[in-house]
Design an enzyme around this catalytic site. Sequence first.
Site, PDB file in Angstrom:
ATOM      1  N   ARG A  70       9.022 -60.718  24.346  1.00 33.95           N
ATOM      2  CA  ARG A  70       9.343 -60.961  22.745  1.00 33.95           C
ATOM      3  C   ARG A  70      10.780 -61.730  22.801  1.00 33.95           C
ATOM      4  O   ARG A  70      10.957 -62.297  21.570  1.00 33.95           O
ATOM      5  CB  ARG A  70       9.621 -59.518  22.254  1.00 33.95           C
ATOM      6  CG  ARG A  70       8.330 -58.971  22.216  1.00 33.95           C
ATOM      7  CD  ARG A  70       8.415 -57.582  21.547  1.00 33.95           C
ATOM      8  NE  ARG A  70       6.930 -57.186  21.450  1.00 33.95           N
ATOM      9  CZ  ARG A  70       6.835 -55.879  20.844  1.00 33.95           C
ATOM     10  NH1 ARG A  70       7.710 -55.323  20.162  1.00 33.95           N
ATOM     11  NH2 ARG A  70       5.403 -55.644  20.714  1.00 33.95           N
ATOM     12  N   GLU A 107      11.614 -47.908  35.296  1.00 32.99           N
ATOM     13  CA  GLU A 107      11.600 -46.431  35.446  1.00 32.99           C
ATOM     14  C   GLU A 107      10.459 -45.884  36.346  1.00 32.99           C
ATOM     15  O   GLU A 107      10.256 -44.988  36.820  1.00 32.99           O
ATOM     16  CB  GLU A 107      11.481 -45.756  33.732  1.00 32.99           C
ATOM     17  CG  GLU A 107      12.507 -46.403  33.001  1.00 32.99           C
ATOM     18  CD  GLU A 107      12.251 -47.643  32.471  1.00 32.99           C
ATOM     19  OE1 GLU A 107      11.229 -47.516  31.722  1.00 32.99           O
ATOM     20  OE2 GLU A 107      12.774 -48.487  32.670  1.00 32.99           O
TER      21      GLU A 107
END
Length: 182
Positions: A70, A107
């Site tokens: 993005r 994560e």
Amino acid sequence: MAESKEESKLALITRFIRQFPDFPSKGIVFRDICPIMKHPAALTAVMDLFEKHVRETQPLVDLIVGIDARGFLFGPLLAQRLGVGFVMVRKKGKLPGPTVSVAYTLEYGTAEAEIQEDSVSPGQKVVLIDDLLATGGTLFAACELMKKRGAEILGCLVVVELNDLSGREKLKPHAVFSLIQY
């Protein structure tokens, strides 16, 4: 009191950020910036605020560095407005030719980010851009790539920052400018 032009632009941008609870997993509130891209006035507001910030705080920038994927939406528009070049930081294996990469932790595992070897030269002044700052892992990796190439990092820009995840801390000493904070 009348709303300033900047406050008006921020309010417009905020209107076009959708929230999706429990996506991509339970307990996460996903902030979707896709509607901004669909509404020209909202996209213009984002670009106006980024351009103003960079012109006022980093007028000597040589390159805008967009983070996959993005950052590719906002980065070229900003680079064009500023009259500077644009460079892509991609996921490993997406760029042709000689590349420089850095591994980083997510994560849920690890990943690698890379740039083409000749895309950034030592001493060039860069501003990094992405849509969202959460834990800071991807932007941190992009900063590490810039350091590997000897670039001077002037700062990082994001549309949305999730304050609870403390990504800004991971990016110190680099300045972070976010339009919307949650």
